[in-house]
Design an enzyme around this catalytic site. Structure first.
Site, mmCIF file in Angstrom:
data_model
loop_
_atom_site.group_PDB
_atom_site.id
_atom_site.type_symbol
_atom_site.label_atom_id
_atom_site.label_comp_id
_atom_site.label_asym_id
_atom_site.label_seq_id
_atom_site.Cartn_x
_atom_site.Cartn_y
_atom_site.Cartn_z
ATOM 1 N N LYS A 71 12.101 45.948 41.761
ATOM 2 C CA LYS A 71 12.946 46.727 40.834
ATOM 3 C C LYS A 71 12.984 46.040 39.470
ATOM 4 O O LYS A 71 13.028 44.811 39.384
ATOM 5 C CB LYS A 71 14.359 46.896 41.392
ATOM 6 N N HIS A 75 17.300 42.517 51.113
ATOM 7 C CA HIS A 75 17.409 42.842 49.688
ATOM 8 C C HIS A 75 18.415 41.953 48.951
ATOM 9 O O HIS A 75 18.091 41.344 47.933
ATOM 10 C CB HIS A 75 17.826 44.309 49.492
ATOM 11 N N ARG A 95 26.901 41.049 39.724
ATOM 12 C CA ARG A 95 28.013 40.797 38.812
ATOM 13 C C ARG A 95 28.323 39.305 38.798
ATOM 14 O O ARG A 95 28.496 38.697 39.858
ATOM 15 C CB ARG A 95 29.261 41.563 39.267
ATOM 16 N N TYR A 140 25.116 44.466 30.843
ATOM 17 C CA TYR A 140 26.213 44.402 29.890
ATOM 18 C C TYR A 140 27.112 43.206 30.169
ATOM 19 O O TYR A 140 27.188 42.698 31.283
ATOM 20 C CB TYR A 140 27.003 45.711 29.808
HETATM 21 O O1 LIG Z 1 15.362 49.353 52.572
HETATM 22 C C1 LIG Z 1 16.168 50.247 52.463
HETATM 23 O O2 LIG Z 1 16.478 50.680 51.224
HETATM 24 C C2 LIG Z 1 17.062 51.966 51.039
HETATM 25 C C3 LIG Z 1 17.636 51.952 49.635
HETATM 26 O O3 LIG Z 1 16.609 51.774 48.699
HETATM 27 P P1 LIG Z 1 16.806 52.260 47.204
HETATM 28 O O4 LIG Z 1 15.630 51.727 46.501
HETATM 29 O O5 LIG Z 1 16.873 53.755 47.259
HETATM 30 O O6 LIG Z 1 18.096 51.693 46.747
HETATM 31 C C4 LIG Z 1 18.113 52.257 52.061
HETATM 32 O O7 LIG Z 1 18.537 53.611 51.933
HETATM 33 C C5 LIG Z 1 17.558 52.063 53.440
HETATM 34 O O8 LIG Z 1 18.585 52.219 54.409
HETATM 35 C C6 LIG Z 1 16.964 50.691 53.607
HETATM 36 O O9 LIG Z 1 16.235 50.613 54.815
#
Ligand SMILES: O=C1O[C@H](COP(=O)(O)O)[C@@H](O)[C@H](O)[C@H]1O
Ligand SMILES: NC(=O)C1=CN([C@@H]2O[C@H](COP(=O)(O)OP(=O)(O)OC[C@H]3O[C@@H](n4cnc5c(N)ncnc54)[C@H](OP(=O)(O)O)[C@@H]3O)[C@@H](O)[C@H]2O)C=CC1
Length: 582
Positions: free
Chosen positions: A272, A330, A436, A473
């Site tokens: 990202k 993540h 944050r 921000y």
């Molecule tokens: O890895 C995952 O990510 C998604 C959310 O990804 P995003 O890029 O849309 O924020 C999540 O919905 C899913 O449960 C999970 O396995």
């Protein structure tokens, strides 16, 4: 094709290259390298001239052609890869990308669109082929129809988009086979060879399939469909196991068929834009790095929320839960990037070495520092929202958390005592992902009386909003213009959509491109994975063994109140609930 090289500087500022130019002028090396640059200088996401080594090896190759030995089996894998990359220029080379599980949700939603976007942006090699592989019976035409529905043009670049889509689709083919059949992969190999037409081939397999079949596919692809001439790489989707043991077992099994440098464990949050920017912000701006420690930072918050439930994915989700689905990968990856020491360089191994040190420095995660929740059904006006357990693929009475909050601590000098708070939930009131950073109070603040008793409200807060509507921000205290002395809270605001009016590439585009280019920085190394599981496994076991009942929260709400108590225990207020955000 993206190019890294500055035309004027290639030979003049790199001593070695200048030397080769003279040495090999009989082979017209200059022309050769310019050609190689055009076709191989894909730029990886760390902005480094990845293929500088390949160019060096081009010279080595030519040396080889002149009678000296080429890299043999004892060379490091990267060396072999580089020599092969270089030699490919002589015979022409091709890239074959096989999406295994092509009929699935992720392939349709993310992978094919990312491949098209890369093609559209001229980031794929001139000669490439995409294969879909799954059990579902489809013709090439049916695959093309299926994926054409999810390809999109960049908002800011519409010209020739339809033509480009048609051209891209003509490069897409399909083969239906079983995931554990070596024979079927052998047929895939021959179909790939037909398209590769005797050229040197590099092959990328994207395993977009449920984890229980990762190893079967890795085995079949490795034994029967590896490239005999170029590199073979495999992107593996999460989940990488469900605890330390199963993850270790998965790693060991994959390594029976693949070297570590062939395995690209994807965590799409690392792709990202704002996660990429985290290190840029910190290491390239003098104003931030000196503040990046316990001396100035009171707490750091990593927040993920979705405004929808498990819709359609309850079967998968119930076996994992939000801690495994979002936190262990993540949010923890972002935490590691946030908290790491300055790496020696931007090279993958240097960055991953620093991340793994952070992960290994985490204090054990105690049950008392975690709260779990699960969404319940809820009626709002005429609309009714289902409970998690209303999902027909979720077992009745499931205790799987759809929400969790945790307070984590690092045992190192920089972060001693600083709470790193994580919060992740589905079916909440908003869709958002943020980092944050709440700073300490200003000591002896001259304007203390202007804030009243709530000094917490007056601390600076740096927010990186990863999505939606990317922004960075900084909340500051500011004098309200006028003759009096009244302060208010204002934002120094970098809103991406105003500052950069181009479409931000999807995370999958960046990551697939990096895998093609052999850039491993944004992929998870096996020791990082081990450390991440070592942190979460004891907690997950305890939650499951003690059958901890999640706190119910209504679908569409802000989540369980337990999260507030957890934060309050460490004198923290969740930043996303302050109600003063941009
Ligand atoms: O890895 C995952 O990510 C998604 C959310 O990804 P995003 O890029 O849309 O924020 C999540 O919905 C899913 O449960 C999970 O396995
Ligand atoms: N979808 C998403 O948003 C995300 C997914 N992931 C991960 O990516 C991978 C793929 O996800 P997704 O596309 O949603 O998965 P799917 O459940 O849609 O599975 C992909 C394909 O695999 C085959 N398949 C499904 N179940 C089985 C099974 N039990 N045995 C053998 N083959 C099976 C099916 O193809 P066929 O029947 O044609 O063979 C299916 O189309 C998973 O590991 C998932 O955890 C990660 C992040 C987000």
């Amino acid at each position: 094709m993206r190019s890294n090289f500055n035309d004027g500087g290639l030979f003049s500022n790199r001593k070695g290259h200048l030397h080769w130019k003279i040495l090999f002028s009989g082979y017209n090396l200059y022309q050769y390298l310019i050609h190689a640059r055009k076709h191989f200088q894909l730029k990886s996401s760390n902005g480094h001239p990845l293929n500088a080594v390949s160019l060096q090896d081009t010279a080595i190759l030519i040396l080889g052609l002149a009678g000296k030995p080429l890299a043999n089996d004892h060379s490091e894998p990267q060396e072999i890869e580089a020599s092969v990359t270089a030699s490919s220029e002589k015979v022409g080379s091709t890239l074959s990308i096989t999406v295994v599980g092509a009929s699935g949700d992720l392939a349709k939603k993310k992978i094919f669109p990312a491949l098209f976007a890369l093609y559209y942006e001229d980031c794929l090699p001139e000669d490439f082929t995409v294969f879909g592989y799954a059990r579902t019976k489809l013709t090439d035409e049916e695959l093309r129809n299926m994926i054409s529905k999810t390809l999109t043009c960049r908002i800011d670049k519409k010209e020739n988009c339809e033509d480009k889509m048609d051209q891209f689709l003509m490069r897409c083919f399909y083969y239906s086979g079983l995931y554990s059949s070596e024979e079927h992969f052998a047929v895939l190999d021959s179909r790939l060879k037909e398209k590769e037409a005797g050229k040197l081939s590099n092959r990328l397999f994207y395993l977009s399939i449920p984890p229980n079949i990762f190893v079967d596919v890795a085995k079949c692809a490795s034994l029967r469909a590896s490239s005999a001439t170029g590199w073979t790489r495999v992107i593996v989707e999460k989940p990488f196991g469900r605890d330390s043991e199963s993850s270790g077992e998965l790693t060991r099994s994959l390594k029976q068929y693949l070297r570590e440098d062939q395995i690209f464990r994807i965590d799409h949050y690392l792709g990202k834009e704002l996660v990429e920017n985290l290190s840029v912000l910190r290491f390239s701006n003098l104003v931030f790095e000196p503040l990046w420690s316990r001396n100035y930072i009171r707490n750091v918050q990593f927040i993920f929320s979705e405004d929808f439930g498990t819709e359609g994915r309850g079967g998968y989700f119930d076996n994992y839960g939000i801690i495994r689905d979002i936190m262990q990968n993540h949010l923890l990856q972002i935490l590691a990037l946030f908290a790491m020491e300055t790496p020696v360089s931007l090279d993958a191994e240097d960055i991953r070495n620093e991340k793994v040190k952070v992960l290994r420095s985490m204090q054990p995660l105690l049950l008392e520092n975690v709260i779990v929740g699960q969404y319940k059904g809820h009626n709002k006006g005429s609309k009714s929202y289902p409970a998690y357990t209303d999902d027909p693929t979720v077992p009745k009475g499931s205790l799987t958390p759809t929400f969790a909050a945790a307070a984590l601590f690092l045992n190192n000098a920089r972060w001693d005592g600083v709470p790193f708070l994580m919060k992740a939930g589905k079916a909440l009131h908003t869709k958002r992902a943020e980092i944050r950073v709440q700073f300490r109070h200003v000591p002896g603040n001259l304007y203390k009386r202007n804030f009243g008793t709530d000094l917490d409200k007056a601390t600076n807060e740096l927010v990186l909003r990863l999505q939606p509507d990317e922004a960075i921000y900084l909340k500051i205290n500011n004098k309200v213009p006028g003759l009096g002395m009244r302060l208010d809270r204002s934002d120094l605001n970098l809103l991406y959509r105003s500052r950069y009016p181009t479409e931000i590439p999807d995370a999958y585009e960046r990551l697939v491109l990096d895998a093609i280019e052999g850039e491993r920085r944004l992929f998870i190394r096996s020791d990082e994975l081990d450390a991440a599981w070592a942190l979460f496994t004891p907690l997950l076991k305890e939650l499951e063994e003690k059958k901890i009942v999640p706190e119910l929260y209504p679908y569409g709400s802000r989540g369980p109140v337990g999260a507030h108590y957890l934060a309050a225990k460490y004198n923290v207020r969740w930043g996303d609930l302050s109600g003063e955000d941009s």
